[in-house]
Design a protein around this motif. Sequence first.
Motif, PDB file in Angstrom:
ATOM      1  N   LEU A 102      20.269 -26.383  10.078  1.00 39.22           N
ATOM      2  CA  LEU A 102      21.683 -26.009  10.172  1.00 39.22           C
ATOM      3  C   LEU A 102      22.631 -27.007   9.522  1.00 39.22           C
ATOM      4  N   GLY A 103      22.145 -28.186   9.192  1.00 44.36           N
ATOM      5  CA  GLY A 103      23.031 -29.146   8.552  1.00 44.36           C
ATOM      6  C   GLY A 103      22.728 -30.568   8.984  1.00 44.36           C
ATOM      7  N   SER A 104      23.328 -31.531   8.262  1.00 49.81           N
ATOM      8  CA  SER A 104      23.078 -32.934   8.560  1.00 49.81           C
ATOM      9  C   SER A 104      24.197 -33.784   7.999  1.00 49.81           C
ATOM     10  N   GLY A 105      24.191 -35.043   8.413  1.00 55.54           N
ATOM     11  CA  GLY A 105      25.151 -36.000   7.884  1.00 55.54           C
ATOM     12  C   GLY A 105      24.678 -37.408   8.179  1.00 55.54           C
ATOM     13  N   TRP A 106      25.184 -38.395   7.427  1.00 50.27           N
ATOM     14  CA  TRP A 106      24.804 -39.777   7.665  1.00 50.27           C
ATOM     15  C   TRP A 106      25.948 -40.684   7.230  1.00 50.27           C
ATOM     16  N   ILE A 107      26.056 -41.825   7.901  1.00 47.66           N
ATOM     17  CA  ILE A 107      27.170 -42.724   7.632  1.00 47.66           C
ATOM     18  C   ILE A 107      26.832 -44.115   8.151  1.00 47.66           C
ATOM     19  N   ARG A 108      27.473 -45.129   7.575  1.00 46.83           N
ATOM     20  CA  ARG A 108      27.379 -46.481   8.100  1.00 46.83           C
ATOM     21  C   ARG A 108      28.429 -46.681   9.186  1.00 46.83           C
ATOM     22  N   ALA A 109      28.115 -47.536  10.160  1.00 42.64           N
ATOM     23  CA  ALA A 109      29.020 -47.740  11.290  1.00 42.64           C
ATOM     24  C   ALA A 109      30.349 -48.339  10.853  1.00 42.64           C
ATOM     25  N   ALA A 110      30.341 -49.193   9.831  1.00 42.85           N
ATOM     26  CA  ALA A 110      31.565 -49.823   9.333  1.00 42.85           C
ATOM     27  C   ALA A 110      31.269 -50.397   7.956  1.00 42.85           C
ATOM     28  N   ARG A 148       6.471 -36.250   6.731  1.00 43.09           N
ATOM     29  CA  ARG A 148       5.668 -37.474   6.840  1.00 43.09           C
ATOM     30  C   ARG A 148       5.626 -38.215   5.506  1.00 43.09           C
ATOM     31  N   GLU A 149       5.504 -37.457   4.417  1.00 41.33           N
ATOM     32  CA  GLU A 149       5.490 -38.082   3.098  1.00 41.33           C
ATOM     33  C   GLU A 149       6.829 -38.745   2.794  1.00 41.33           C
ATOM     34  N   TRP A 150       7.929 -38.053   3.182  1.00 42.81           N
ATOM     35  CA  TRP A 150       9.263 -38.615   2.967  1.00 42.81           C
ATOM     36  C   TRP A 150       9.458 -39.887   3.787  1.00 42.81           C
ATOM     37  N   LEU A 151       9.015 -39.866   5.059  1.00 46.35           N
ATOM     38  CA  LEU A 151       9.130 -41.062   5.901  1.00 46.35           C
ATOM     39  C   LEU A 151       8.339 -42.230   5.311  1.00 46.35           C
ATOM     40  N   TRP A 181      17.039 -42.378  -0.841  1.00 46.85           N
ATOM     41  CA  TRP A 181      15.976 -41.894   0.053  1.00 46.85           C
ATOM     42  C   TRP A 181      16.518 -40.920   1.084  1.00 46.85           C
ATOM     43  N   VAL A 182      17.651 -41.258   1.692  1.00 43.67           N
ATOM     44  CA  VAL A 182      18.246 -40.376   2.703  1.00 43.67           C
ATOM     45  C   VAL A 182      18.641 -39.046   2.089  1.00 43.67           C
ATOM     46  N   GLN A 183      19.245 -39.095   0.900  1.00 49.87           N
ATOM     47  CA  GLN A 183      19.672 -37.855   0.264  1.00 49.87           C
ATOM     48  C   GLN A 183      18.490 -36.966  -0.086  1.00 49.87           C
ATOM     49  N   SER A 184      17.389 -37.570  -0.473  1.00 53.92           N
ATOM     50  CA  SER A 184      16.203 -36.764  -0.768  1.00 53.92           C
ATOM     51  C   SER A 184      15.676 -36.101   0.493  1.00 53.92           C
ATOM     52  N   GLY A 185      15.784 -36.796   1.640  1.00 53.17           N
ATOM     53  CA  GLY A 185      15.367 -36.194   2.901  1.00 53.17           C
ATOM     54  C   GLY A 185      16.244 -35.029   3.303  1.00 53.17           C
ATOM     55  N   VAL A 186      17.559 -35.168   3.087  1.00 52.45           N
ATOM     56  CA  VAL A 186      18.488 -34.077   3.375  1.00 52.45           C
ATOM     57  C   VAL A 186      18.173 -32.872   2.499  1.00 52.45           C
ATOM     58  N   VAL A 246      19.589 -50.931   8.093  1.00 52.12           N
ATOM     59  CA  VAL A 246      19.331 -50.990   6.654  1.00 52.12           C
ATOM     60  C   VAL A 246      19.770 -52.359   6.135  1.00 52.12           C
ATOM     61  N   ARG A 247      18.876 -53.074   5.494  1.00 56.45           N
ATOM     62  CA  ARG A 247      19.236 -54.365   4.913  1.00 56.45           C
ATOM     63  C   ARG A 247      20.142 -54.138   3.700  1.00 56.45           C
ATOM     64  N   PRO A 248      21.169 -54.996   3.520  1.00 54.15           N
ATOM     65  CA  PRO A 248      22.136 -54.805   2.430  1.00 54.15           C
ATOM     66  C   PRO A 248      21.491 -54.664   1.053  1.00 54.15           C
ATOM     67  N   GLU A 249      20.425 -55.401   0.814  1.00 51.97           N
ATOM     68  CA  GLU A 249      19.798 -55.340  -0.512  1.00 51.97           C
ATOM     69  C   GLU A 249      19.084 -54.021  -0.776  1.00 51.97           C
ATOM     70  N   HIS A 250      18.888 -53.226   0.302  1.00 48.51           N
ATOM     71  CA  HIS A 250      18.185 -51.951   0.149  1.00 48.51           C
ATOM     72  C   HIS A 250      19.118 -50.742   0.164  1.00 48.51           C
ATOM     73  N   VAL A 251      20.425 -50.980   0.199  1.00 49.35           N
ATOM     74  CA  VAL A 251      21.380 -49.874   0.318  1.00 49.35           C
ATOM     75  C   VAL A 251      21.222 -48.833  -0.804  1.00 49.35           C
ATOM     76  N   PRO A 252      21.132 -49.226  -2.075  1.00 40.68           N
ATOM     77  CA  PRO A 252      20.980 -48.209  -3.125  1.00 40.68           C
ATOM     78  C   PRO A 252      19.727 -47.349  -2.945  1.00 40.68           C
ATOM     79  N   GLU A 253      18.595 -48.010  -2.613  1.00 45.23           N
ATOM     80  CA  GLU A 253      17.357 -47.262  -2.425  1.00 45.23           C
ATOM     81  C   GLU A 253      17.441 -46.339  -1.206  1.00 45.23           C
ATOM     82  N   VAL A 254      18.046 -46.845  -0.123  1.00 44.44           N
ATOM     83  CA  VAL A 254      18.146 -46.036   1.092  1.00 44.44           C
ATOM     84  C   VAL A 254      19.077 -44.843   0.878  1.00 44.44           C
ATOM     85  N   THR A 255      20.157 -45.054   0.139  1.00 45.11           N
ATOM     86  CA  THR A 255      21.066 -43.947  -0.162  1.00 45.11           C
ATOM     87  C   THR A 255      20.329 -42.816  -0.855  1.00 45.11           C
TER      88      THR A 255
END
Length: 203
Positions: A54-62, A90-93, A39-44, A28-37
């Motif tokens: 059964l569940g999911s989770g996501w995190i940055r490596a550091a 597919r629409e979400w992706l 987007w990911v939550q909408s997918g969850v 994820v490019r730094p300038e896209h972090v707000p949009e990706v956050t």
Amino acid sequence: MAHHDQAANGSVPTPAGQSVTVSIHRIVRPEHVPEVTSWVQSGVNLANRWDGFLGSGWIRAAEGSSHWHMLYRFADADRLAAWEQSAERREWLAQGTGLVEELRYQQRTGIEGWFDDPSRTDEPADVAAAVVPPRWKQATSIWLGFFPVNLLFTALFTYLVPGWGDVALVLKVLISTLILTPIMAYWVLPWVTRSLHGWLHRT
């Protein structure tokens, strides 16, 4: 957003009825972090309404890292496939096109699933991945369960079943594996992994 073919990224056919955990590594490019956050939550939220989820989770490596990890789990391979092939996903992706780059897709089930920590199903991917112990610890745990069970089986059948010593070797192995496999899978291995949990997951 690149979405690789599953067979090329470590997924394998899975037995019916076993839960399947999917791990995805994305950039994820730094300038896209707000949009990706968002987007990911909408997918969850979308997957959470899907049968077998059964569940999911996501995190940055550091802190400040562009490497993101996502983990999600379905009750079985059929319902995972239904979700991954759905028009909704597919629409979400498509909405994430240009926001992220997918590096790795991996499914995990089978023997490794015995070493999962069920209470960590909803943890972020890099945390959940840490609960899977090294292969040598997995092998040791399986041996610790299999050796006494196999020894007990051999002793009982040798002394209690008339003519057991005369039974053909192939038939002996067939009978023993038919009896011991479900015992190991449903009772012994779960008990061993619970008993050795602290050692298995020690960092």
